[in-house]
Design a protein around this motif. Structure first.
Motif, short mmCIF file in Angstrom:
data_model
loop_
_atom_site.label_atom_id
_atom_site.label_comp_id
_atom_site.label_asym_id
_atom_site.label_seq_id
_atom_site.Cartn_x
_atom_site.Cartn_y
_atom_site.Cartn_z
N LEU A 30 0.76 -1.01 -0.10
CA LEU A 30 0.05 -0.11 0.02
C LEU A 30 0.84 1.26 0.02
CD1 LEU A 30 -2.63 -0.88 2.67
CD2 LEU A 30 -2.88 -0.58 0.26
N SER A 31 0.08 2.28 -0.50
CA SER A 31 1.11 3.56 -0.44
C SER A 31 1.18 4.09 0.86
CB SER A 31 0.42 4.63 -1.42
OG SER A 31 -0.56 5.17 -0.90
N LYS A 32 2.05 4.98 1.23
CA LYS A 32 2.04 5.73 2.61
C LYS A 32 0.96 6.35 3.00
CE LYS A 32 5.86 8.34 2.78
NZ LYS A 32 6.77 8.29 1.58
N THR A 33 0.53 7.06 1.84
CA THR A 33 -0.89 7.93 2.12
C THR A 33 -2.13 7.09 2.15
OG1 THR A 33 -0.97 8.42 -0.13
CG2 THR A 33 0.00 10.15 1.34
N TYR A 34 -2.27 6.04 2.15
CA TYR A 34 -3.37 4.96 1.91
C TYR A 34 -4.55 5.49 2.89
CZ TYR A 34 -6.93 1.41 0.74
OH TYR A 34 -7.72 0.77 0.37
N ARG A 35 -5.80 5.49 2.52
CA ARG A 35 -6.91 5.71 3.39
C ARG A 35 -7.66 4.59 3.62
NH1 ARG A 35 -9.87 9.33 0.12
NH2 ARG A 35 -8.36 9.46 -1.48
N CYS A 81 -13.06 9.65 2.91
CA CYS A 81 -12.36 10.95 2.42
C CYS A 81 -11.52 11.50 3.42
CB CYS A 81 -13.41 11.74 2.26
SG CYS A 81 -14.46 12.09 3.53
N TYR A 82 -11.56 11.26 4.64
CA TYR A 82 -10.66 11.84 5.73
C TYR A 82 -10.83 13.05 5.87
CZ TYR A 82 -9.19 7.30 7.54
OH TYR A 82 -9.38 6.13 8.09
N ARG A 95 -5.42 7.74 9.85
CA ARG A 95 -5.56 6.98 8.73
C ARG A 95 -5.04 5.52 9.12
NH1 ARG A 95 -2.53 9.82 4.93
NH2 ARG A 95 -2.60 11.67 5.91
#
Ligand code: SF4
Ligand code: SF4
Lengths: 112, 387
Positions: A30-35, A81-82, A95
Motif C-alpha cells: 500500500l502507499s504511504k498515504t493510503y486511506r 475521504c478523511y 488513517r
C-alpha cells in the motif's frame, strides 16, 4: 502474409511472470498515504463533535460512554475521504492501513 | 419498406450502464435511433444545494467515478470564483498533474473496452495492465486508487516531494514507450482497421451542428479543447497542442485518445519540472462571503465539463448548482453516427464516444408518461424545491 506487430509482445508475455498476484495469499504494497480503516485515539479526543458535523457521508455519531462523549465511525456509510482527520483539532483520528472490511454484521462495521 | 424496432437496454450485455436505445432497423442496417436517458438519475444537483460547500466537493466527486478529479476540479474552481479566492500556484500545478493522471487512466480504460468490444481481447488485457501502474501513481499521490478526494476549495489536500516526482517520471517514461507501440498496432493491425476504419462516420459540419465535444469532436476535425481555448489551472503556463484527426470515424476517435495519452504525459513531465514551491492551500471561509455566480469550464477526459454555481451571502450551502457533462452533449452526435451502420458495429460506435451515463443523468425534466418536456427558469425551480 505479414505478422501483426503485437505477436512479439504476446510472445514476451508468455515467458514473463503474470502481471496479477494471487490475492488472498499475496498482497500488493500500500502507499504511504493510503486511506483505510480509521484508528480512533479516544484518550486524545475532547468530544468537540467537529468530525461528526463535517462528515459528508453522515457516518460519524457522537456517543457517550461512561460519561465521555466520543465519535463512532460507521464504516458502512463512510466514503473514506478523511475530512474528519483534517478537521480534528486534537489529531485523534488517524488513517489506518486495513482495507479488508467485509463483515457479517452491521455492528462489526462500527469503529469505536 | 417497413422497419423493425430493436430495443437495446436499459439492461443489456452490450451496454455497461443502464440506458435504453430503440434502433429502427432495416435488415442489418440501422435506420434511426431513439435514445432514452434518465435511468441513473440520482438528483445530485438538488442534493448539492442541500449540503454545505465542503460536503459538496465529495458529492460531485461521485457524479462519475472515473473522471472524479475533473468534477472536483471544476467544482472547486467554480466555487472559488464565486467566493473570490485565488489559489496558490503550486496547487494549480498539482491539480493539473492529478487531472492528467486521471485522464490517462480514463483513456486507457476506454481504449481497452473498445478493444474488447471489437473482439481484440489481447490488447484489452495489455491496456488494462498498463492502466494499473497509473492507478498506483494516483494512489501514491492521493491515497486511493479511484476516489482521489484531492481537490478542495482553496487548493489541494496533499503535497508531493522528490520521491514522488522521480517515481512518476520513471513510470511515465516506460509507459510512453508502450503507448507508442500500441499506437503502431492501431495504425496497421488488420483487425482494428477492419472494425474501426470508416465505421460510425461523423462529418465535421455535423459534429459542429450537433454540438459534439471532447475527443468525439476532435476526431471529426474540430479544434475544440478547453485546455487550449480557455486555459485553466496551470495550462496557461505549459505547452499543449490539441490533438486533431480528420477522419471522423471510430478509428480517428481512438487515435485522438492514444495521442492524448502521449500529450498528457508530456504535460505531467513539464508540470513536474516547472512546479513552483510554496503553500498548497489557502484557508477559505465556510459560508459564502458574497452573493455571486461562479462558472468553470474544463476539459474532462470525455470533453467539456461545466459547473455553474450560485451562492448566497452568509449561507454555507449553494443556492443553485448546475452541472453539464460531456456525454450529454455527445448523445445527439452518437445518434447521428449510428444511422446507417451495421448492428454489429453498435457497441464499438457507442463506446467510441466513451459514454458515461451516470454523469449524463442528472437533471432532465421529462414527463415519462406524456413524453412532454418542460423548461423552467432557475428561480421557480429553486422556489419549487424549497417548498
Ligand atoms: S473518512 Fe470521511 S466519510 Fe469517513 S468518517 Fe471521516 S469524514 Fe466521514
Ligand atoms: S474532531 Fe477530534 S476531538 Fe473533536 S470529537 Fe472528533 S475526534 Fe474528538
Amino acid at each position: 502474409m505479414r505478422l501483426p506487430s503485437l505477436i512479439r509482445e504476446v510472445w514476451a508475455n508468455l515467458l514473463k511472470k503474470p502481471a496479477t498476484v494471487k490475492y488472498p495469499f499475496e498482497k500488493l504494497p500500500l502507499s504511504k498515504t493510503y486511506r483505510g480503516k480509521h484508528e480512533l485515539m479516544r484518550d486524545r479526543c475532547v468530544g468537540c463533535g467537529l468530525c461528526a458535523k463535517i462528515c459528508p457521508a453522515f457516518a460519524i455519531t457522537m456517543r457517550s460512554v461512561y460519561g465521555k462523549v466520543s465519535p463512532e465511525v460507521d464504516l458502512a456509510k463512510c466514503i473514506f475521504c478523511y475530512q474528519c482527520e483534517d478537521v480534528c483539532p486534537r489529531g485523534a483520528i488517524k488513517r489506518g492501513k486495513e482495507y479488508e472490511l467485509a463483515s457479517w454484521s452491521r455492528n462489526e462495521m462500527i469503529v469505536r | 419498406m417497413s422497419s423493425i424496432d430493436l430495443i437495446v437496454g436499459p439492461i443489456h450485455p452490450a451496454l455497461h450502464e443502464p440506458e435504453r436505445f430503440v434502433f429502427k432497423i432495416d435488415g442489418e442496417i440501422v435506420v434511426d435511433v431513439e435514445p432514452r436517458l434518465g435511468y441513473v438519475h440520482r438528483g445530485i444537483e438538488k442534493a448539492l444545494s442541500e449540503r454545505t460547500y465542503i460536503k459538496d466537493i465529495y458529492l460531485v466527486e461521485r457524479v462519475c467515478g472515473i473522471c472524479n478529479v475533473a468534477h472536483t476540479l471544476t467544482a472547486a474552481q467554480a466555487i472559488e470564483q464565486a467566493f473570490g479566492v485565488e489559489v496558490p500556484r503550486r496547487s494549480k500545478y498539482l491539480r493539473t498533474i492529478v487531472h492528467e493522471l486521471n485522464r490517462l487512466h480514463s483513456h486507457l480504460l476506454i481504449l481497452g473496452v473498445v478493444c474488447e468490444l471489437i473482439g481484440f481481447d489481447t490488447l484489452f488485457m495489455l491496456f488494462w495492465r498498463d492502466r494499473e501502474v497509473i492507478m498506483d501513481l494516483i494512489e501514491m499521490i492521493t491515497g486511493n486508487r479511484v476516489m482521489s478526494a484531492y481537490n478542495i476549495i482553496g487548493g489541494v489536500r496533499r503535497n508531493i516531494g522528490d520521491f514522488e516526482v522521480t517515481q512518476i517520471k520513471g513510470v511515465l517514461s516506460s509507459l510512453a514507450k508502450r503507448v507508442k507501440q500500441y499506437k503502431k498496432v492501431f495504425m496497421d493491425d488488420p483487425t482494428i482497421r477492419a472494425r474501426c476504419a470508416g465505421v460510425g462516420y461523423l462529418s465535421r459540419a455535423k459534429a459542429l451542428a450537433l454540438g459534439a465535444v471532447g475527443p468525439t469532436a476532435r476526431g471529426s476535425g474540430l479544434e475544440l479543447d478547453v485546455r487550449v481555448d480557455e486555459p485553466y489551472a496551470a495550462y496557461d503556463e505549459v505547452k499543449y497542442c490539441a490533438v486533431i484527426y480528420n477522419d471522423g470515424d471510430v478509428w480517428a476517435r481512438l487515435m485522438v485518445r492514444l495521442d492524448e495519452l502521449l500529450a498528457s504525459m508530456e504535460v505531467i513531465n513539464e508540470c513536474l519540472d516547472k512546479m513552483p514551491s510554496g503553500p498548497i492551500r489557502v484557508p477559505v471561509p465556510e459560508a459564502a462571503p458574497q452573493s455571486a455566480e461562479g462558472v468553470s469550464v474544463i476539459e474532462a477526459p470525455r470533453g467539456e465539463l461545466i459547473h455553474h454555481v450560485y451562492t448566497k451571502r452568509d449561507d454555507d450551502k449553494p443556492f443553485r448548482y448546475r452541472i453539464r457533462t460531456p456525454t450529454y452533449a455527445n448523445i445527439p452526435a452518437v445518434c447521428e453516427m449510428l444511422k446507417g451502420c451495421y448492428i454489429a458495429d453498435i457497441p464499438a460506435i457507442l463506446a467510441s464516444i466513451d459514454p458515461c451515463f451516470s454523469c449524463t443523468d442528472r437533471a432532465a425534466l421529462i414527463d415519462t408518461n406524456s413524453g412532454e418536456k418542460r423548461i423552467i427558469d432557475i428561480l421557480s425551480l429553486a422556489r419549487r424545491s424549497k417548498k
